[in-house]
Design a protein around this motif. Structure first.
Motif, PDB file in Angstrom:
ATOM      1  N   LEU A  58       0.841  -1.190   0.000  1.00  0.00           N
ATOM      2  CA  LEU A  58       0.000   0.000   0.000  1.00  0.00           C
ATOM      3  C   LEU A  58       0.877   1.241   0.000  1.00  0.00           C
ATOM      4  O   LEU A  58       1.779   1.387   0.825  1.00  0.00           O
ATOM      5  CB  LEU A  58      -0.916  -0.004   1.233  1.00  0.00           C
ATOM      6  CG  LEU A  58      -1.857  -1.203   1.368  1.00  0.00           C
ATOM      7  CD1 LEU A  58      -2.677  -1.094   2.639  1.00  0.00           C
ATOM      8  CD2 LEU A  58      -2.756  -1.318   0.150  1.00  0.00           C
ATOM      9  N   ASP A  59       0.603   2.123  -0.928  1.00  0.00           N
ATOM     10  CA  ASP A  59       1.386   3.342  -1.086  1.00  0.00           C
ATOM     11  C   ASP A  59       0.589   4.508  -0.518  1.00  0.00           C
ATOM     12  O   ASP A  59      -0.519   4.791  -0.972  1.00  0.00           O
ATOM     13  CB  ASP A  59       1.701   3.580  -2.564  1.00  0.00           C
ATOM     14  CG  ASP A  59       2.716   4.689  -2.761  1.00  0.00           C
ATOM     15  OD1 ASP A  59       3.169   5.261  -1.739  1.00  0.00           O
ATOM     16  OD2 ASP A  59       3.063   4.983  -3.918  1.00  0.00           O
ATOM     17  N   GLY A  60       1.160   5.180   0.501  1.00  0.00           N
ATOM     18  CA  GLY A  60       0.474   6.304   1.119  1.00  0.00           C
ATOM     19  C   GLY A  60       1.206   6.754   2.379  1.00  0.00           C
ATOM     20  O   GLY A  60       2.352   6.377   2.630  1.00  0.00           O
ATOM     21  N   ILE A  61       0.522   7.562   3.159  1.00  0.00           N
ATOM     22  CA  ILE A  61       1.053   8.080   4.422  1.00  0.00           C
ATOM     23  C   ILE A  61       0.364   7.340   5.561  1.00  0.00           C
ATOM     24  O   ILE A  61      -0.873   7.365   5.662  1.00  0.00           O
ATOM     25  CB  ILE A  61       0.825   9.586   4.545  1.00  0.00           C
ATOM     26  CG1 ILE A  61       1.423  10.307   3.332  1.00  0.00           C
ATOM     27  CG2 ILE A  61       1.432  10.116   5.831  1.00  0.00           C
ATOM     28  CD1 ILE A  61       2.908  10.102   3.142  1.00  0.00           C
ATOM     29  N   VAL A  62       1.150   6.668   6.389  1.00  0.00           N
ATOM     30  CA  VAL A  62       0.621   5.850   7.484  1.00  0.00           C
ATOM     31  C   VAL A  62       0.616   6.680   8.765  1.00  0.00           C
ATOM     32  O   VAL A  62       1.607   7.355   9.095  1.00  0.00           O
ATOM     33  CB  VAL A  62       1.467   4.581   7.682  1.00  0.00           C
ATOM     34  CG1 VAL A  62       0.912   3.741   8.836  1.00  0.00           C
ATOM     35  CG2 VAL A  62       1.499   3.759   6.401  1.00  0.00           C
ATOM     36  N   HIS A  63      -0.524   6.613   9.465  1.00  0.00           N
ATOM     37  CA  HIS A  63      -0.635   7.267  10.775  1.00  0.00           C
ATOM     38  C   HIS A  63      -1.427   6.356  11.710  1.00  0.00           C
ATOM     39  O   HIS A  63      -2.476   5.819  11.330  1.00  0.00           O
ATOM     40  CB  HIS A  63      -1.345   8.616  10.657  1.00  0.00           C
ATOM     41  CG  HIS A  63      -1.629   9.246  11.985  1.00  0.00           C
ATOM     42  ND1 HIS A  63      -0.635   9.643  12.865  1.00  0.00           N
ATOM     43  CD2 HIS A  63      -2.813   9.547  12.609  1.00  0.00           C
ATOM     44  CE1 HIS A  63      -1.185  10.150  13.952  1.00  0.00           C
ATOM     45  NE2 HIS A  63      -2.502  10.107  13.822  1.00  0.00           N
ATOM     46  N   PHE A  64      -0.911   6.172  12.926  1.00  0.00           N
ATOM     47  CA  PHE A  64      -1.601   5.377  13.947  1.00  0.00           C
ATOM     48  C   PHE A  64      -2.508   6.323  14.732  1.00  0.00           C
ATOM     49  O   PHE A  64      -2.057   7.047  15.629  1.00  0.00           O
ATOM     50  CB  PHE A  64      -0.586   4.704  14.879  1.00  0.00           C
ATOM     51  CG  PHE A  64       0.292   3.705  14.176  1.00  0.00           C
ATOM     52  CD1 PHE A  64      -0.172   2.429  13.890  1.00  0.00           C
ATOM     53  CD2 PHE A  64       1.579   4.042  13.804  1.00  0.00           C
ATOM     54  CE1 PHE A  64       0.635   1.510  13.247  1.00  0.00           C
ATOM     55  CE2 PHE A  64       2.404   3.129  13.169  1.00  0.00           C
ATOM     56  CZ  PHE A  64       1.929   1.860  12.883  1.00  0.00           C
ATOM     57  N   GLY A  67       4.630  10.468  20.985  1.00  0.00           N
ATOM     58  CA  GLY A  67       3.751   9.305  20.931  1.00  0.00           C
ATOM     59  C   GLY A  67       3.271   9.001  19.517  1.00  0.00           C
ATOM     60  O   GLY A  67       3.602   9.684  18.536  1.00  0.00           O
ATOM     61  N   PHE A  68       2.458   7.940  19.406  1.00  0.00           N
ATOM     62  CA  PHE A  68       1.961   7.516  18.096  1.00  0.00           C
ATOM     63  C   PHE A  68       1.075   8.571  17.445  1.00  0.00           C
ATOM     64  O   PHE A  68       1.030   8.662  16.210  1.00  0.00           O
ATOM     65  CB  PHE A  68       1.184   6.199  18.230  1.00  0.00           C
ATOM     66  CG  PHE A  68       2.058   4.998  18.372  1.00  0.00           C
ATOM     67  CD1 PHE A  68       2.837   4.555  17.320  1.00  0.00           C
ATOM     68  CD2 PHE A  68       2.104   4.306  19.565  1.00  0.00           C
ATOM     69  CE1 PHE A  68       3.645   3.442  17.453  1.00  0.00           C
ATOM     70  CE2 PHE A  68       2.908   3.191  19.706  1.00  0.00           C
ATOM     71  CZ  PHE A  68       3.688   2.759  18.648  1.00  0.00           C
ATOM     72  N   SER A  69       0.351   9.359  18.233  1.00  0.00           N
ATOM     73  CA  SER A  69      -0.551  10.344  17.657  1.00  0.00           C
ATOM     74  C   SER A  69       0.172  11.607  17.201  1.00  0.00           C
ATOM     75  O   SER A  69      -0.481  12.545  16.732  1.00  0.00           O
ATOM     76  CB  SER A  69      -1.628  10.719  18.679  1.00  0.00           C
ATOM     77  OG  SER A  69      -1.027  11.226  19.861  1.00  0.00           O
ATOM     78  N   GLY A  70       1.510  11.641  17.287  1.00  0.00           N
ATOM     79  CA  GLY A  70       2.255  12.834  16.915  1.00  0.00           C
ATOM     80  C   GLY A  70       3.145  12.672  15.706  1.00  0.00           C
ATOM     81  O   GLY A  70       3.961  13.567  15.439  1.00  0.00           O
ATOM     82  N   PHE A  71       2.998  11.616  14.906  1.00  0.00           N
ATOM     83  CA  PHE A  71       3.849  11.479  13.712  1.00  0.00           C
ATOM     84  C   PHE A  71       3.141  10.616  12.678  1.00  0.00           C
ATOM     85  O   PHE A  71       2.185   9.880  12.972  1.00  0.00           O
ATOM     86  CB  PHE A  71       5.217  10.869  14.061  1.00  0.00           C
ATOM     87  CG  PHE A  71       5.170   9.429  14.467  1.00  0.00           C
ATOM     88  CD1 PHE A  71       5.295   8.410  13.528  1.00  0.00           C
ATOM     89  CD2 PHE A  71       4.986   9.068  15.803  1.00  0.00           C
ATOM     90  CE1 PHE A  71       5.244   7.081  13.906  1.00  0.00           C
ATOM     91  CE2 PHE A  71       4.936   7.744  16.182  1.00  0.00           C
ATOM     92  CZ  PHE A  71       5.073   6.745  15.232  1.00  0.00           C
ATOM     93  N   ALA A  72       3.634  10.699  11.454  1.00  0.00           N
ATOM     94  CA  ALA A  72       3.181   9.884  10.320  1.00  0.00           C
ATOM     95  C   ALA A  72       4.367   9.689   9.395  1.00  0.00           C
ATOM     96  O   ALA A  72       5.330  10.485   9.403  1.00  0.00           O
ATOM     97  CB  ALA A  72       2.016  10.540   9.587  1.00  0.00           C
TER      98      ALA A  72
END
Length: 443
Positions: free
Chosen positions: A279-285, A351-356
């Motif tokens: 999958l090609d895209g921007i991953v964010h948790f 944390g996870f909610s601060g990056f992609a």
């Protein structure tokens, strides 16, 4: 003398008698009658008139029959010759008719016909034929001009448009006309891959519905990967189907009760899914407990490799606000807002909610000049933010490979509210089986 005269008289009498009793017509007269019949037959065949052809055939047949009857008294040899001659003439007429029938009609293209006649001229000095052709062309010029004018009228003129009634005109004015689509206005956006881990608990439906409404307002393309533990619940499936967002529902069936290990299993399943399908895209948790601004997801589409932004966290009993995330100069990360816990040093305090990050880092190392494809997954070991920091260390080497977002790290677009209630029993299917008696009955 008398005897000689008597003989002469007898010969003359015999000849006279023979001419009187000979009822057969002369050969010249018979030939002229048959010629007239055949000429009428050929004339009728050439004109292609069925009535004249039939009448000519009848006249020819009558002449032949009369000729047969008149020659019935002739010698057998002469009779056979006349019958053979008639059959030969009839055969000739039949062949002429077949030849005329199979001959194509003259061509309607007069210009080509004239050109072909010009090509068939025996020599240039034939003045008579040339004058005849010039005379034909001058006679046909008005017809050719009229044909060209007719073709121009058929091509250029359009059929008249009937006048519209007042009601039809009002309807057309009131109807919505879509503007033409301009290809230059179409914007190509990067795909967003939003990963959310969830589990069966009392506030699950509230969190998922709130995040679904935010993602629904994000312009596509967007893929929502929801990893659930320990099974795919019917309530979660209904929320995803009614969200209006493209999604994939995964499960983590790991037999454990450790919350940290369950979350690691869910995120790793999403990472494996991204690697497997490239999958090609921007991953964010995106944690379901966080409150997101829609503008943040548009900011994520600017990421080339790794992007980060600050997060506001409510901590303590009085919900004190603490910032966690990068400090930026332009879009370059120069420092960190750290909610540093005692005795837990972290390389990247976020944390996870601060990056992609770009998903190709997971399955295309050559694009990022990586010698080998390392196993980029989460590990359950590590407390106090070490899990996130160790995962980021596999994605980037230092802050020079990071991009600061949210107006150079000055806007707060993510809020972390600790609203999780204490341990409560989750009602199966949101149905209550007990405490259904009325406290104040209606009497």
């Amino acid at each position: 003398m008398a005897r000689r005269n008597a003989g002469a008289m007898q010969r003359e009498g015999s000849v006279k008698d023979w001419s009187e009793f000979d009822t057969l017509p002369s050969p010249k007269l018979a030939y002229s009658q048959s010629y007239v019949a055949m000429r009428g037959l050929l004339t009728s065949v050439a004109s292609l008139d069925p009535l004249l052809v039939s009448s000519s055939l009848k006249s020819a047949w009558a002449a032949i029959s009369s000729h047969r009857h008149s020659r019935s008294l002739e010698r057998p040899k002469a009779k056979w010759m006349n019958w053979k001659r008639a059959m030969f003439r009839l055969l000739v007429c039949f062949l002429v008719g077949i030849f005329i029938g199979f001959t194509p009609l003259f061509s309607l293209d007069l210009s080509k016909k004239i050109a072909s006649e010009n090509e068939r001229l025996p020599f240039d000095g034939d003045v008579v034929d040339r004058q005849m052709l010039e005379l034909r062309s001058t006679k046909l010029e008005p017809f050719a001009a009229e044909a060209e004018a007719t073709e121009e009228l058929q091509v250029d003129e359009s059929p008249p448009v009937p006048a519209m009634l007042d009601d039809e005109a009002d309807f057309i004015e009131a109807s919505h006309v879509d503007p033409p689509v301009n290809d230059s206005v179409i914007v190509v956006r990067k795909q967003l891959i939003i990963v959310t881990s969830t589990s069966v608990r009392p506030h699950q439906a509230y969190y998922l519905n709130r995040l679904a409404h935010v993602l629904k307002n994000v312009p596509p393309p967007l893929l929502w990967i929801v990893a659930e533990w320990p099974y795919q619940s019917r309530e979660t499936a209904e929320i995803l189907r009614s969200s209006g967002v493209m999604y994939r529902h995964l499960i983590c069936n790991r037999n454990t009760t450790n919350i940290r290990k369950i979350i690691v299993c869910q995120k790793n399943n999403a990472i494996f899914h991204t690697k497997k399908h490239r999958l090609d895209g921007i991953v964010h948790f995106a944690d379901e407990e966080r409150a997101y601004s829609v503008d943040l997801f548009e900011e994520m589409r600017k990421i080339r490799r790794f992007g980060t932004w600050p997060v506001a966290i409510h901590v303590g009993a009085k919900y004190r606000v603490v910032l966690e995330g990068p400090l930026c100069r332009g879009n370059q990360v120069t420092g960190w807002h750290a909610n540093q816990r005692r005795g837990v040093p972290r390389r990247f305090p976020i944390g996870f909610s601060g990056f992609a990050f770009n998903s190709t880092i997971l399955w295309d190392p050559q694009r990022w000049n990586s010698p080998t494809l390392e196993s980029i997954i989460l590990h359950s070991g590590g407390r106090g933010g070490l899990q996130e920091s160790r995962f980021i260390e596999k994605l980037v080497e230092d802050e020079s490979q990071m991009e600061g977002l949210a107006d150079n790290c000055t806007r707060i677009m993510v809020w972390n509210f600790d609203l999780e209630p204490p341990q409560l029993n989750y009602p199966t299917g949101w149905l209550l089986q007990k405490n259904l008696d009325a406290v104040v009955p209606i009497t």
